[in-house]
Motif scaffolding. Structure first.
Motif, PDB file in Angstrom:
ATOM      1  N   ALA A 142       0.827  -1.203   0.000  1.00 44.37           N
ATOM      2  CA  ALA A 142       0.000   0.000   0.000  1.00 44.37           C
ATOM      3  C   ALA A 142       0.867   1.262   0.000  1.00 44.37           C
ATOM      4  N   PRO A 143       0.255   2.424  -0.287  1.00 38.23           N
ATOM      5  CA  PRO A 143       0.983   3.695  -0.219  1.00 38.23           C
ATOM      6  C   PRO A 143       1.522   3.961   1.185  1.00 38.23           C
ATOM      7  N   PRO A 144       2.444   4.908   1.329  1.00 36.59           N
ATOM      8  CA  PRO A 144       3.055   5.186   2.637  1.00 36.59           C
ATOM      9  C   PRO A 144       2.029   5.457   3.731  1.00 36.59           C
ATOM     10  N   PHE A 145       2.289   4.908   4.894  1.00 42.55           N
ATOM     11  CA  PHE A 145       1.511   5.098   6.108  1.00 42.55           C
ATOM     12  C   PHE A 145       0.131   4.441   6.062  1.00 42.55           C
ATOM     13  N   THR A 146      -0.201   3.729   4.968  1.00 40.49           N
ATOM     14  CA  THR A 146      -1.484   3.036   4.933  1.00 40.49           C
ATOM     15  C   THR A 146      -1.497   1.875   5.923  1.00 40.49           C
ATOM     16  N   GLY A 147      -0.356   1.210   6.096  1.00 40.03           N
ATOM     17  CA  GLY A 147      -0.281   0.139   7.083  1.00 40.03           C
ATOM     18  C   GLY A 147      -0.565   0.654   8.483  1.00 40.03           C
ATOM     19  N   ALA A 148      -0.022   1.830   8.794  1.00 34.27           N
ATOM     20  CA  ALA A 148      -0.280   2.430  10.109  1.00 34.27           C
ATOM     21  C   ALA A 148      -1.756   2.760  10.266  1.00 34.27           C
ATOM     22  N   VAL A 216       6.077  12.560  -0.067  1.00 33.37           N
ATOM     23  CA  VAL A 216       6.513  11.807   1.097  1.00 33.37           C
ATOM     24  C   VAL A 216       7.922  11.289   0.873  1.00 33.37           C
ATOM     25  N   CYS A 217       8.734  11.321   1.911  1.00 33.32           N
ATOM     26  CA  CYS A 217      10.055  10.687   1.868  1.00 33.32           C
ATOM     27  C   CYS A 217       9.875   9.229   2.259  1.00 33.32           C
ATOM     28  N   PRO A 218      10.137   8.288   1.369  1.00 39.20           N
ATOM     29  CA  PRO A 218       9.998   6.878   1.717  1.00 39.20           C
ATOM     30  C   PRO A 218      10.865   6.531   2.921  1.00 39.20           C
ATOM     31  N   PHE A 219      10.288   5.756   3.808  1.00 42.03           N
ATOM     32  CA  PHE A 219      10.911   5.514   5.101  1.00 42.03           C
ATOM     33  C   PHE A 219      11.781   4.264   5.031  1.00 42.03           C
ATOM     34  N   THR A 220      12.873   4.314   4.240  1.00 41.67           N
ATOM     35  CA  THR A 220      13.785   3.182   4.133  1.00 41.67           C
ATOM     36  C   THR A 220      15.204   3.659   4.367  1.00 41.67           C
ATOM     37  N   PRO A 221      16.062   2.845   4.967  1.00 47.31           N
ATOM     38  CA  PRO A 221      17.405   3.284   5.332  1.00 47.31           C
ATOM     39  C   PRO A 221      18.259   3.723   4.158  1.00 47.31           C
ATOM     40  N   ILE A 232       5.487  11.075  -4.683  1.00 42.59           N
ATOM     41  CA  ILE A 232       4.625   9.920  -4.922  1.00 42.59           C
ATOM     42  C   ILE A 232       3.226  10.414  -5.254  1.00 42.59           C
ATOM     43  N   GLY A 233       2.770  10.130  -6.429  1.00 40.50           N
ATOM     44  CA  GLY A 233       1.429  10.549  -6.813  1.00 40.50           C
ATOM     45  C   GLY A 233       0.397   9.613  -6.241  1.00 40.50           C
ATOM     46  N   ALA A 234      -0.739  10.143  -5.855  1.00 35.59           N
ATOM     47  CA  ALA A 234      -1.841   9.330  -5.335  1.00 35.59           C
ATOM     48  C   ALA A 234      -2.983   9.378  -6.337  1.00 35.59           C
ATOM     49  N   PRO A 235      -3.028   8.414  -7.280  1.00 32.70           N
ATOM     50  CA  PRO A 235      -4.057   8.423  -8.300  1.00 32.70           C
ATOM     51  C   PRO A 235      -5.438   8.207  -7.714  1.00 32.70           C
ATOM     52  N   ALA A 236      -6.424   8.486  -8.551  1.00 28.78           N
ATOM     53  CA  ALA A 236      -7.811   8.358  -8.108  1.00 28.78           C
ATOM     54  C   ALA A 236      -8.130   6.928  -7.696  1.00 28.78           C
ATOM     55  N   SER A 237      -7.529   5.949  -8.394  1.00 24.00           N
ATOM     56  CA  SER A 237      -7.798   4.551  -8.059  1.00 24.00           C
ATOM     57  C   SER A 237      -7.302   4.211  -6.656  1.00 24.00           C
TER      58      SER A 237
END
Length: 294
Positions: A142-148, A216-221, A232-237
């Protein structure tokens, strides 16, 4: 004025909810059915608080380790610790009680025993595997922070199931214990208000995450080291999928918990503290599972 019943304060109800549902220390006060009922109506917000803490663990662990599976396991373990494992214990006890096929009183006696039987062990393992696997998949795909967000939603849905299990008309299985204190103590309008308020808060959180996902800055080392920050684009879908998950996943969780509650009431004659714990875990687990499947 002395004959007028005193309405329970919001603070007392919140202390009851936090003290009963979490490991956080709160100052104990006088608890009657009015306080307990209002406290159970606030249970989803205690669930959100737990979810936020576990979501922080999920994000940090994923960022430091790069493993969504490990991060999910740590987040689920954090929730177990923050609840003293009582909800999982209730799930195992109810599985043993219902799985015994014994008469109601004997089943209640089995649930009170300190050991866990084979039904309880299998149910615990299955539940934890589904929770960790589903959360890891959401965190990965999922997109960033969706898991949270999914974790917070599942925690809220789990406690909302307990709210509805305590509404008026639901009897206790025993004359004493937690079930006797909270069963039937939540009025229907309180349960509806709690549901509406929970949905509103979670919808605002989803909107904020969906809007923030555009930059968003991807949260990876490795990207921390490289100092990279991609857009990161968030498309309508993606927005539609998030909206559907936010509605359908907790609805499925609450539906599954309602079916289990009906089964427990028929077999045991009412609810107990163990039944409430089982409903919390059932609703939370189904919420995460359905979120993945959507």
């Amino acid at each position: 004025m002395s004959g007028t019943p005193r309405q329970p304060g919001l603070l007392s109800a919140w202390r009851f909810a936090v003290g009963m549902l979490t490991v956080f220390p709160v100052r104990a006060g006088t608890v009657d059915r009015a306080v307990a009922g209002r406290g159970m109506a606030l249970a989803p917000f205690a669930g959100m608080m737990l979810g936020l803490v576990a979501a922080g663990v999920l994000i940090v662990a994923d960022g430091l380790s790069g493993s969504a599976l490990l991060a999910a396991a740590l987040a689920v373990g954090t929730l177990a610790w923050l609840t003293r494992g009582l909800h999982l214990d209730g799930l195992a006890d109810l599985a043993d009680g219902l799985g015994s096929r014994a008469p109601s009183q004997r089943a209640l006696d089995i649930m009170k025993q300190s050991d866990i039987g084979p039904f309880g062990v299998v149910t615990l393992i299955f539940t934890l595997l589904v929770q960790i696997g589903s959360l890891a998949q959401i965190q990965t795909a999922a997109p960033p922070f969706t898991g949270a967000l999914a974790l917070v939603v599942s925690c809220a849905a789990g406690r909302l199931a307990a709210t509805w299990a305590c509404r008026d008309g639901v009897p206790p299985a025993r004359p004493d214990g937690l079930g006797a204190l909270v069963a039937g103590a939540v009025r229907r309008r309180q349960a509806i208000a709690a549901t509406a308020a929970t949905a509103a808060v979670l919808a605002l959180a989803a909107l904020a995450i969906n809007s923030g996902a555009r930059s968003v800055c991807p949260f990876t080392p490795d990207q921390w080291v490289a100092g990279l920050c991609e857009s990161i684009g968030a498309p309508a879908s993606t927005s539609l999928a998030l909206g559907l998950a936010l509605v359908l996943a907790p609805s499925a969780g609450l539906g599954a918990a309602a079916l289990l509650r009906r089964r427990a009431v028929r077999r045991l004659g009412g609810i107990t503290g163990d039944v409430l714990g089982a409903l919390v875990e059932t609703s939370a687990t189904v919420t995460l599972l359905v979120w993945v499947l959507l």
